[in-house]
Design a protein around this motif. Sequence first.
Motif, PDB file in Angstrom:
ATOM      1  N   LEU A  19       0.837  -1.128  -0.108  1.00 38.10           N
ATOM      2  CA  LEU A  19      -0.045  -0.010  -0.019  1.00 38.10           C
ATOM      3  C   LEU A  19       0.859   1.387  -0.037  1.00 38.10           C
ATOM      4  CD1 LEU A  19      -2.936   1.476   0.368  1.00 38.10           C
ATOM      5  CD2 LEU A  19      -2.448   1.297   2.531  1.00 38.10           C
TER       6      LEU A  19
ATOM      7  N   ILE B 103      -9.444   2.552  -0.746  1.00 36.33           N
ATOM      8  CA  ILE B 103      -8.940   1.331  -0.206  1.00 36.33           C
ATOM      9  C   ILE B 103      -9.945   0.596   0.378  1.00 36.33           C
ATOM     10  CG2 ILE B 103      -7.083   0.674   1.373  1.00 36.33           C
ATOM     11  CD1 ILE B 103      -7.079   4.041   0.510  1.00 36.33           C
TER      12      ILE B 103
ATOM     13  N   LEU C 128      -7.032  -1.723  -3.541  1.00 31.26           N
ATOM     14  CA  LEU C 128      -6.917  -0.594  -3.769  1.00 31.26           C
ATOM     15  C   LEU C 128      -7.308  -0.038  -5.456  1.00 31.26           C
ATOM     16  CD1 LEU C 128      -3.956   1.891  -3.107  1.00 31.26           C
ATOM     17  CD2 LEU C 128      -4.299   1.345  -5.463  1.00 31.26           C
TER      18      LEU C 128
END
Length: 859
Positions: free
Chosen positions: A87, A102, A126
Amino acid sequence: MTLVILILVWAAGLWLAHGAWSLGLLGCHTPFAYLGAATGGLILFTSVLAVRRPTLRVPSALILLLLLGMLRYHLHPFTPCLTPGDLAFYNGTPTEPTWATITGTIVRPPEDRDTWVRIRLHAQSLTLQTEEITQPVTGDALFNTDRFPELQYGDRIKVQGRLEAPPVFKGFDYRAYLARQGIHTLIQRPKVSITTHGQGHPFWQILYNIRTNAQTAIGQLIPEPEAALLSGILLGVETGIDRELYDQFNLTGVSHIIVISGSNITIIAGVMTALFGRLLGKRRAFYPVIAGIVLYTLLVGADSSVTRAAIMGGLYAWATYLGRQSTAFVSLFVAGFVMTLINPLALWDVGFQLSFMATLSLMLFTPGMTAWFEGSFDRLFFGIERRFARRGVAASPCRRIAPSPLPRAPESHPLRVALLGFLSDALIVTLAAQILTLPLVAYYFGRVSLVSPLANLLVLPVQPPIMIWGGLAVIVGLISDLLTSDPLTSVSLILWPLARFLILIPWLALHWTVLVVKALAPLPMAALNVDLSPAILLGFYGLVAAAALSTTPSLPLLGSRLQRVRQGLASSTSTTMAAALLFAICFLFIASSRSLPDGRLHVHFLDVERGEAILIETPDGQQVLIDGGYSPTKLLSALGEHMPFHDRQIELVVLTHPGDERIGGLVGLPERYRIKQVLQTPFPYPSTNYENWLRTLQEQHVPVAHAEAGVRIHLGHGATLDVLHPGQEPAFKKDGGVDLKPNSLVLRLSYGVTSFLLTGDVSKEVQEWLVESGQRIESTVVKLPDDGRQAAFCEEFLMATGPQHAVVFTQRQDRFRDLSAVVEEAWVALVGPENYHRTDLAGTVSFASDGQVLTQLLK
């Protein structure tokens, strides 16, 4: 000592790898295979060498531990080697922000930070705003959001926001702080939506529910600030402590008592060992004790100090189970090794460093300091006693009178045992722990507390009862909560009253602690600002290490001998217990007598920093709360200061209007106090806090009445509360919505010839209407409308009220200049400077009236 040296070399390997990483000598460009191959080759070489040349085993092991430490840091550095599957790979910058959606799961219980909550999210997918493709990612992110809608552990949520790397502030590396927790991404401007519930692990769900229920039980048993302190001491939840009070604990050097530490684990292990030892036997008690230590460590969050203490406690229990002696010194370093093996970044954690150094300092210095204090005490007191005794012998040579007997041996003297026991548990332990931690505190925080020894001397002796009796009361409260849905109304006839009785002892200890801290914090030179350089810090620890290695048992502060086990208090036990019981009874009587009804009407304009809150105590001891301010923490702390600690009921709550600065602090009130009735404006208002407030009242079956002009509430003993405004028709905005402030309640509290006019946030037009309506608005005390803003000033209203005192709620650091200088000058000219009160300057403003004379209560 060989094991300790090996662990120190391991730590040196971590430190060297960190330095090499910072200089660019190691990094993501360094192939992992090189370090792995070098370490594996050294292991093979060491194995062969150990067989042929035993004398080279230790040097080879040192080199091996050094390389292993560097290898471990390479696997988990502060700045990770990111890939598209992480991430943090997509973190943006202020100039090139990354907007994304997200999807993930909440992996920790939300941290309640008064008016907002902090969420830790484990990302699973994501979607970038510039793309439509959803890709799997992993990594934890942190973001702040509103308290409503309520989020819980295990909720799967979707968050839209801007991804950023944590910032680095001047004097505080927030990025490194979060990196030690495995967090490398912040989500700014989040928009949260819940997709599903209950996605967490059942074990953690049960554990977190226990902690939440325990925290709720604490809040229902005792008021603030003692409730927040007990939650910190027992459960490791420090977010509910008022910021100002927390700063005072830091200033006086006693903040260590409100965090989970080794003393908590020691008490837990001791209690469980005694309990299971009697039930199962000493050897069979090992497994339940270990399980209890592990569960409690996980329950309170498993931070560095708790984990270190838990590992040491587990090693001690294991050594006891095997029938071997456990060396605390070695156990401390083994605990540090295990923690850095799991997370090598823990070596740079301030909490870990302070906890490790405090424990090490106790081991090194407590025995020698105790011996020095004992010798000084004997020379001072018993030397005088012996000299007087010998003079008695020499004064009667011609008389055959038996000389006065010499005093008993110092070791068995009750005064000596009691006094030295008190000093050892409070002053000596505090001073010993601070020898190695004080430089760290000065280096990291730039401040050293000068009143810390005195503060610890006064508060440390009362801390064990907080842990033991507070924990017992919470357990009883939890059991009672399982048997009934509402512990404040339909609780079982035995358990909840028993919990309320058991909580008296920890409440007394907590109340005493707060009094000591508040008394010492304002003292001049309570703390000294210092600027300690890294060179001085390292030089200090180098000198201490050199002194520790070269010390002999004869030195007063550094002794190699183990601390002697204290003997029982013998004849002084009953005296000490009786004195403690008498002190507790007297303190409880004094604290209770201060809160008993005195037949007068009390009105407290509470300092909640933002918004308004007014507490009314009727002559017969009932409470009426008008508004709650913006902050739940500030409101609960103010109520705990002015309401009796045993009174968990508010007879009437009045909401003048549902704005956030009136209702924000009331949202959590029904969880702490039983509310008998609510009075508020009859006009609906679209607000998240207001809707949750109404829903909570409905769930707890609290009756809600609508107020309008002409309603009178009898508070007893001749005290009345009259509603002067609004009428039946609401005021509207130009867009057709209900206007908030013009519909605010205006109340007049009367008791005999004294009265209080509580104006809410009414506008200038409403004030003019009140003057023209002919209603009785002249009052002894007037609260300024709308926080003293120029737009709400009406000179005719000012003259018609004719007060003796004027009170205005003013936000501290009033950035928007809500309080108008023109308005302030007009009211000061009317009542005089001494009778004009601002909550940002005076704090809580309190009055008392017997129906004839009004008295301002001073702090």
